[in-house]
Scaffold this motif. Structure first.
Motif, PDB file in Angstrom:
ATOM      1  N   GLU A  41       0.846  -1.191   0.000  1.00 39.31           N
ATOM      2  CA  GLU A  41       0.000   0.000   0.000  1.00 39.31           C
ATOM      3  C   GLU A  41       0.887   1.249   0.000  1.00 39.31           C
ATOM      4  O   GLU A  41       1.912   1.293   0.690  1.00 39.31           O
ATOM      5  CB  GLU A  41      -0.899  -0.009   1.240  1.00 39.31           C
ATOM      6  CG  GLU A  41      -1.851   1.146   1.329  1.00 39.31           C
ATOM      7  CD  GLU A  41      -2.925   1.161   0.260  1.00 39.31           C
ATOM      8  OE1 GLU A  41      -3.655   2.160   0.190  1.00 39.31           O
ATOM      9  OE2 GLU A  41      -3.054   0.192  -0.517  1.00 39.31           O
ATOM     10  N   LYS A  46      -0.977   7.513   5.580  1.00 43.93           N
ATOM     11  CA  LYS A  46      -1.836   6.502   6.199  1.00 43.93           C
ATOM     12  C   LYS A  46      -1.192   5.968   7.471  1.00 43.93           C
ATOM     13  O   LYS A  46       0.027   5.940   7.605  1.00 43.93           O
ATOM     14  CB  LYS A  46      -2.089   5.359   5.222  1.00 43.93           C
ATOM     15  CG  LYS A  46      -2.855   5.809   3.991  1.00 43.93           C
ATOM     16  CD  LYS A  46      -3.049   4.685   3.034  1.00 43.93           C
ATOM     17  CE  LYS A  46      -3.781   5.225   1.810  1.00 43.93           C
ATOM     18  NZ  LYS A  46      -3.295   4.670   0.590  1.00 43.93           N
ATOM     19  N   GLN A  50      -3.914   1.186   8.700  1.00 40.40           N
ATOM     20  CA  GLN A  50      -4.537   1.343   7.386  1.00 40.40           C
ATOM     21  C   GLN A  50      -3.714   0.663   6.298  1.00 40.40           C
ATOM     22  O   GLN A  50      -4.264   0.007   5.408  1.00 40.40           O
ATOM     23  CB  GLN A  50      -4.718   2.834   7.055  1.00 40.40           C
ATOM     24  CG  GLN A  50      -5.769   3.522   7.898  1.00 40.40           C
ATOM     25  CD  GLN A  50      -5.757   5.038   7.716  1.00 40.40           C
ATOM     26  OE1 GLN A  50      -4.694   5.657   7.578  1.00 40.40           O
ATOM     27  NE2 GLN A  50      -6.944   5.633   7.726  1.00 40.40           N
ATOM     28  N   LEU A  51      -2.401   0.811   6.377  1.00 41.35           N
ATOM     29  CA  LEU A  51      -1.521   0.161   5.409  1.00 41.35           C
ATOM     30  C   LEU A  51      -1.683  -1.357   5.467  1.00 41.35           C
ATOM     31  O   LEU A  51      -1.861  -2.023   4.440  1.00 41.35           O
ATOM     32  CB  LEU A  51      -0.063   0.528   5.683  1.00 41.35           C
ATOM     33  CG  LEU A  51       0.354   1.978   5.494  1.00 41.35           C
ATOM     34  CD1 LEU A  51       1.757   2.206   6.037  1.00 41.35           C
ATOM     35  CD2 LEU A  51       0.274   2.368   4.036  1.00 41.35           C
ATOM     36  N   ALA A  54      -5.067  -2.666   4.111  1.00 40.36           N
ATOM     37  CA  ALA A  54      -5.120  -2.682   2.642  1.00 40.36           C
ATOM     38  C   ALA A  54      -4.302  -3.851   2.084  1.00 40.36           C
ATOM     39  O   ALA A  54      -4.742  -4.533   1.153  1.00 40.36           O
ATOM     40  CB  ALA A  54      -4.609  -1.350   2.093  1.00 40.36           C
ATOM     41  N   GLU A  55      -3.132  -4.099   2.663  1.00 41.14           N
ATOM     42  CA  GLU A  55      -2.298  -5.224   2.212  1.00 41.14           C
ATOM     43  C   GLU A  55      -2.971  -6.553   2.537  1.00 41.14           C
ATOM     44  O   GLU A  55      -2.895  -7.510   1.748  1.00 41.14           O
ATOM     45  CB  GLU A  55      -0.909  -5.115   2.833  1.00 41.14           C
ATOM     46  CG  GLU A  55      -0.135  -3.921   2.292  1.00 41.14           C
ATOM     47  CD  GLU A  55       1.101  -3.548   3.071  1.00 41.14           C
ATOM     48  OE1 GLU A  55       1.791  -2.611   2.622  1.00 41.14           O
ATOM     49  OE2 GLU A  55       1.386  -4.159   4.122  1.00 41.14           O
ATOM     50  N   LYS A  56      -3.655  -6.615   3.659  1.00 41.66           N
ATOM     51  CA  LYS A  56      -4.381  -7.837   4.023  1.00 41.66           C
ATOM     52  C   LYS A  56      -5.433  -8.163   2.968  1.00 41.66           C
ATOM     53  O   LYS A  56      -5.569  -9.321   2.562  1.00 41.66           O
ATOM     54  CB  LYS A  56      -5.044  -7.677   5.390  1.00 41.66           C
ATOM     55  CG  LYS A  56      -5.925  -8.849   5.769  1.00 41.66           C
ATOM     56  CD  LYS A  56      -6.715  -8.559   7.022  1.00 41.66           C
ATOM     57  CE  LYS A  56      -7.769  -9.629   7.234  1.00 41.66           C
ATOM     58  NZ  LYS A  56      -8.658  -9.303   8.344  1.00 41.66           N
ATOM     59  N   THR A  57      -6.155  -7.154   2.510  1.00 39.51           N
ATOM     60  CA  THR A  57      -7.173  -7.369   1.471  1.00 39.51           C
ATOM     61  C   THR A  57      -6.540  -7.960   0.220  1.00 39.51           C
ATOM     62  O   THR A  57      -7.071  -8.907  -0.367  1.00 39.51           O
ATOM     63  CB  THR A  57      -7.888  -6.035   1.144  1.00 39.51           C
ATOM     64  OG1 THR A  57      -8.509  -5.555   2.341  1.00 39.51           O
ATOM     65  CG2 THR A  57      -8.928  -6.220   0.062  1.00 39.51           C
ATOM     66  N   ARG A  58      -5.394  -7.443  -0.168  1.00 37.49           N
ATOM     67  CA  ARG A  58      -4.691  -7.962  -1.353  1.00 37.49           C
ATOM     68  C   ARG A  58      -4.211  -9.396  -1.121  1.00 37.49           C
ATOM     69  O   ARG A  58      -4.286 -10.244  -2.009  1.00 37.49           O
ATOM     70  CB  ARG A  58      -3.519  -7.058  -1.708  1.00 37.49           C
ATOM     71  CG  ARG A  58      -3.958  -5.701  -2.194  1.00 37.49           C
ATOM     72  CD  ARG A  58      -2.766  -4.855  -2.623  1.00 37.49           C
ATOM     73  NE  ARG A  58      -3.246  -3.529  -2.965  1.00 37.49           N
ATOM     74  CZ  ARG A  58      -2.840  -2.411  -2.366  1.00 37.49           C
ATOM     75  NH1 ARG A  58      -1.912  -2.454  -1.427  1.00 37.49           N
ATOM     76  NH2 ARG A  58      -3.325  -1.246  -2.731  1.00 37.49           N
ATOM     77  N   ASP A 109      -0.854  -7.761   8.967  1.00 45.28           N
ATOM     78  CA  ASP A 109      -2.031  -7.416   9.748  1.00 45.28           C
ATOM     79  C   ASP A 109      -2.252  -8.434  10.871  1.00 45.28           C
ATOM     80  O   ASP A 109      -2.153  -9.649  10.657  1.00 45.28           O
ATOM     81  CB  ASP A 109      -3.251  -7.388   8.821  1.00 45.28           C
ATOM     82  CG  ASP A 109      -4.511  -7.009   9.541  1.00 45.28           C
ATOM     83  OD1 ASP A 109      -4.768  -5.811   9.697  1.00 45.28           O
ATOM     84  OD2 ASP A 109      -5.242  -7.946   9.951  1.00 45.28           O
TER      85      ASP A 109
END
Length: 156
Positions: A41, A46, A50-51, A54-58, A109
């Motif tokens: 991210e 951020k 938050q970083l 976002a990386e967890k989602t990816r 995360d």
């Protein structure tokens, strides 16, 4: 069974990519090893949380194909080569694709760590992420060599 290293980060130096490719080529056909880069991210103001979210989602998007999750973390289990090989052998016996996650410079995360089947560390030393990829590729190949009694790994 397939193995994957999911590495959050940018393209590694050529020598790392070549080294990983060499160990990937050496792996047995039935135990393929992929190295998958996951985009980090953008930091732009951020928070760390938050970083990592976002990386967890990816990461989760890629992890769908890998029911077993192993997170690399500095506070993870400190395994010898033999212990790592024994774990890999158990995973091979139970089946299921396995993903090893190397987080960004900010880590992984916390909720993703909680979902992991195992958390391990490569070293007590701090390793650059690109080098961690290469070391993990080599250790996976070494573990397979131990399991198969291949002379690559020599023990006293």
């Amino acid at each position: 069974m397939k193995l994957a290293i999911l590495a959050v980060g940018h393209k590694p130096p050529d020598w790392v990519a070549r080294g990983c490719a060499d160990y990937q080529r050496r792996m047995p056909r039935e135990l393929g090893l992929a190295v998958i880069e996951v985009k980090p991210e953008a930091r732009s103001g951020k928070t760390r949380e938050q970083l990592l979210a976002a990386e967890k989602t990816r990461l989760l998007a890629v992890l769908q194909d890998y029911p077993r999750l192993v997170v690399l973390d500095e506070r993870g289990a400190d395994l010898s080569t033999q212990q790592f090989a024994e774990r890999l052998e158990r995973w091979l016996q139970t089946g299921g694709n396995t993903a090893f996650v190397i987080g960004s410079a900010d880590g992984v995360d916390e909720s993703l760590k909680q979902q992991a089947n195992a958390t391990i560390r490569l070293s007590s030393l701090t390793l650059p992420h690109a080098l961690a990829r290469l070391v993990l590729c080599e250790q996976l190949y070494r573990a397979v060599s131990v399991i198969r009694h291949h002379p690559y790994h020599r023990q006293d």
